[in-house]
Design an enzyme around this catalytic site. Structure first.
Site, short mmCIF file in Angstrom:
data_model
loop_
_atom_site.label_atom_id
_atom_site.label_comp_id
_atom_site.label_asym_id
_atom_site.label_seq_id
_atom_site.Cartn_x
_atom_site.Cartn_y
_atom_site.Cartn_z
N ARG A 134 65.69 53.77 111.21
CA ARG A 134 66.92 54.26 111.83
C ARG A 134 67.47 55.46 111.09
NH1 ARG A 134 72.11 50.59 110.03
NH2 ARG A 134 71.81 50.85 107.80
N THR A 186 65.74 46.65 106.13
CA THR A 186 64.41 46.40 106.69
C THR A 186 63.54 45.65 105.69
OG1 THR A 186 64.58 48.42 108.02
CG2 THR A 186 62.40 47.46 107.75
N ASP A 204 66.50 55.82 98.71
CA ASP A 204 67.62 54.96 99.08
C ASP A 204 67.98 54.01 97.94
OD1 ASP A 204 65.14 53.73 99.43
OD2 ASP A 204 65.68 52.69 101.28
N TYR A 215 61.21 53.51 86.66
CA TYR A 215 59.83 53.60 87.13
C TYR A 215 59.00 54.49 86.20
CZ TYR A 215 59.66 51.25 91.70
OH TYR A 215 59.61 50.31 92.70
N ASP A 236 71.48 59.37 106.25
CA ASP A 236 70.56 58.39 105.66
C ASP A 236 69.44 58.18 106.67
OD1 ASP A 236 69.22 56.25 104.54
OD2 ASP A 236 70.73 54.78 105.15
N ILE A 237 68.27 58.73 106.38
CA ILE A 237 67.14 58.65 107.31
C ILE A 237 66.12 57.66 106.74
CG2 ILE A 237 65.36 59.94 108.55
CD1 ILE A 237 67.13 62.44 108.12
#
Length: 248
Positions: A12, A127, A104, A95, A7-8
């Protein structure tokens, strides 16, 4: 069988190593805007594990993702790079332009929204605080808000004479000093936003991310379910569906 899941995110890099579906190793590190360099430092460790396959969720731009893919080729294993689809594994994206939805968020909805008759509110407390709604397998869209710490930092930067040290966001009572007033006010604002969303349309509340426990404490009336590794579950589901489709 050992597999790697990456998970980028924006700040982090987190990875999980699973063996026969169970997590046997995991870590998360700040990548300082250079996730490929951080991954490069981990690649020898990954090679030593004799992995069978890898799945990747990355919110990075195309150039960074190309470098990440190049580094992962050193593992000599199949790598699935997840992306958002208009429809995938039965889940329909809400969307207008699916590519604009963060991968994510898509994976978290993919993991959570599995019952056609259930309504979901999936919140990632990272975040950013992201809220995604789904009616069964129909994603409806959502909301993105600055998280607790981004809001506090913005206030500090734009308010002269107020110095706010780190403190726990653990109370919704009126602050009796400036530090508490800031922290309690920010937490109240985000908790109230979540409550407003749930009042407009009651649904199953699912929380994930680093601050999930904190928000769950103040949203007990909505019977929150905490899923610490929701993105991992989504990435595994995405990979399994991709493998099944390839064999069909």
């Amino acid at each position: 069988m050992k597999n790697l899941w990456l998970d980028i995110g924006n700040t982090r890099l987190k990875y999980w190593i699973t063996e026969n579906g169970q997590v046997i190793e995991q870590a998360a590190e700040l990548h300082l805007q250079s996730p490929a360099d951080l991954l490069l430092g981990l690649i020898q460790h990954f090679k030593a594990l004799k992995l069978q396959k890898a799945g990747v969720s990355s919110v990075q731009d195309a150039k960074s993702n190309e470098r990440i893919q190049k580094i992962l080729r050193r593992l000599n294993i199949p790598v699935v790079f997840a992306k958002v689809h208009a429809e995938y594994a039965g889940l329909k994206c809400g969307y207008d332009a699916p590519a604009q939805l963060g991968i994510d968020r898509w994976l978290q909805v993919l993991a959570a929204a599995r019952q056609p008759a259930q309504k979901y509110c999936i919140i990632s407390c990272g975040t950013a605080l992201t809220i995604d709604l789904a009616d069964g397998l129909q994603h409806l869209g959502g909301y993105i808000l600055p998280n607790l710490y981004l809001q506090r930092d913005s206030l500090i930067q734009n308010t002269k004479g107020i110095k706010i040290p780190d403190a726990a966001f653990d109370d919704l009572s009126p602050g009796r000093n400036t530090i508490d007033a800031v922290h309690h006010g920010i937490l109240l604002g985000l908790a109230s936003t979540i409550e407003k969303v749930l009042q407009q349309s009651p649904r199953q509340l699912i929380l994930t991310g680093g601050d999930a426990q904190l928000f769950a404490k103040h949203l007990q009336a909505y019977a929150p379910v905490i899923e610490p590794d929701l993105l991992l579950l989504g990435l595994q589901h995405y990979s399994a569906h991709a493998n099944a489709a390839a064999k069909a």
